[in-house]
Design a protein around this motif. Structure first.
Motif, PDB file in Angstrom:
ATOM      1  N   ASP A  43       0.902  -1.226  -0.010  1.00  0.00           N
ATOM      2  CA  ASP A  43       0.038   0.035  -0.015  1.00  0.00           C
ATOM      3  C   ASP A  43       0.698   1.379  -0.008  1.00  0.00           C
ATOM      4  OD1 ASP A  43       0.612  -0.466   2.698  1.00  0.00           O
ATOM      5  OD2 ASP A  43      -1.241  -0.676   3.433  1.00  0.00           O
ATOM      6  N   LYS A  44       1.989   1.284   0.558  1.00  0.00           N
ATOM      7  CA  LYS A  44       3.002   2.418   0.305  1.00  0.00           C
ATOM      8  C   LYS A  44       3.290   2.737  -1.129  1.00  0.00           C
ATOM      9  CE  LYS A  44       6.027   3.683   3.739  1.00  0.00           C
ATOM     10  NZ  LYS A  44       7.254   3.143   4.532  1.00  0.00           N
ATOM     11  N   THR A  45       3.587   1.661  -2.257  1.00  0.00           N
ATOM     12  CA  THR A  45       3.886   2.025  -3.513  1.00  0.00           C
ATOM     13  C   THR A  45       2.697   1.647  -4.263  1.00  0.00           C
ATOM     14  OG1 THR A  45       4.715  -0.356  -3.902  1.00  0.00           O
ATOM     15  CG2 THR A  45       6.376   1.029  -2.971  1.00  0.00           C
ATOM     16  N   GLY A  46       1.689   0.983  -3.907  1.00  0.00           N
ATOM     17  CA  GLY A  46       0.608   0.700  -4.761  1.00  0.00           C
ATOM     18  C   GLY A  46       0.945  -0.490  -5.819  1.00  0.00           C
ATOM     19  N   GLN A  47       2.017  -1.106  -5.560  1.00  0.00           N
ATOM     20  CA  GLN A  47       2.320  -2.205  -6.322  1.00  0.00           C
ATOM     21  C   GLN A  47       1.764  -3.454  -6.015  1.00  0.00           C
ATOM     22  OE1 GLN A  47       6.923  -1.474  -6.361  1.00  0.00           O
ATOM     23  NE2 GLN A  47       6.499  -2.117  -8.604  1.00  0.00           N
ATOM     24  N   THR A  48       1.564  -4.553  -6.922  1.00  0.00           N
ATOM     25  CA  THR A  48       0.994  -5.590  -6.496  1.00  0.00           C
ATOM     26  C   THR A  48       2.018  -6.560  -6.782  1.00  0.00           C
ATOM     27  OG1 THR A  48      -1.266  -5.071  -6.700  1.00  0.00           O
ATOM     28  CG2 THR A  48      -0.960  -7.453  -6.756  1.00  0.00           C
ATOM     29  N   VAL A  49       2.429  -7.629  -6.060  1.00  0.00           N
ATOM     30  CA  VAL A  49       3.555  -8.682  -6.729  1.00  0.00           C
ATOM     31  C   VAL A  49       2.829 -10.169  -5.985  1.00  0.00           C
ATOM     32  CG1 VAL A  49       5.398  -7.454  -6.583  1.00  0.00           C
ATOM     33  CG2 VAL A  49       4.924  -8.217  -4.631  1.00  0.00           C
ATOM     34  N   LYS A  50       3.350 -11.167  -6.818  1.00  0.00           N
ATOM     35  CA  LYS A  50       3.127 -12.589  -6.546  1.00  0.00           C
ATOM     36  C   LYS A  50       4.291 -13.013  -5.861  1.00  0.00           C
ATOM     37  CE  LYS A  50      -0.819 -12.847  -9.158  1.00  0.00           C
ATOM     38  NZ  LYS A  50      -1.932 -13.008  -8.544  1.00  0.00           N
TER      39      LYS A  50
END
Length: 153
Positions: A43-50
């Motif tokens: 939620d800090k960078t808005g990135q989603t990773v698997k």
């Protein structure tokens, strides 16, 4: 790597050496540990990773999680210590979740992948809940120690 209903089996050489290892999910057929795909939303960078998680263990009184990133072709399983953020009180482990940097991976921001067969979810959620209870207990014990140290002054 074999598959059990869309989930990959983990080679026993990736966890056999760990004392008292607890998988999040095992194959009902042959009790082989399964790799659990999860999505992490930063939620800090808005990135989603698997990433994949496989289970947990305690070594030298520290709770550790076994995981691996998905962005690398030759991924290896890693062990990371579970910690608590003293500002937010949220639990996390540290790891190179992005190609270029290491970052905290907050447990609250992990979600199970939709590829996990529905029949496996109740057992997986139960095992993950046991893990989270242990995280809470580790935090409580750490807070008790902190209180005791402060009372000695």
């Amino acid at each position: 790597m074999k598959e059990e209903n869309n989930l990959s089996e983990v080679s026993s050489k990736d966890y056999d050496f760990l004392p008292d290892f607890h998988p999040f999910l095992s194959s009902p057929r042959n009790h082989q540990v399964l790799s659990i795909p999860v999505t992490y939303f930063d939620d800090k960078t808005g990135q989603t990773v698997k990433i994949d998680i496989m289970g947990w263990y305690i070594k030298d009184q520290q709770l550790k999680i076994r995981w691996k990133p998905k962005y690398m072709r030759k991924r290896r399983w890693r062990s990371s210590r579970i910690s608590v953020d003293i500002v937010t009180n949220n639990y996390f482990f540290q790891g190179q979740v992005y190609r270029d940097s290491s970052a905290p991976i907050f447990l609250d921001n992990l979600s199970f992948d939709s590829k996990i067969p529905k029949s496996f979810l109740p057992h997986l959620q139960k095992q993950y809940q046991i893990f989270l209870s242990l995280v809470e207990e580790q935090k409580r014990l750490a807070l008790l120690r902190k209180v005791q140290l402060n009372n000695k002054d």
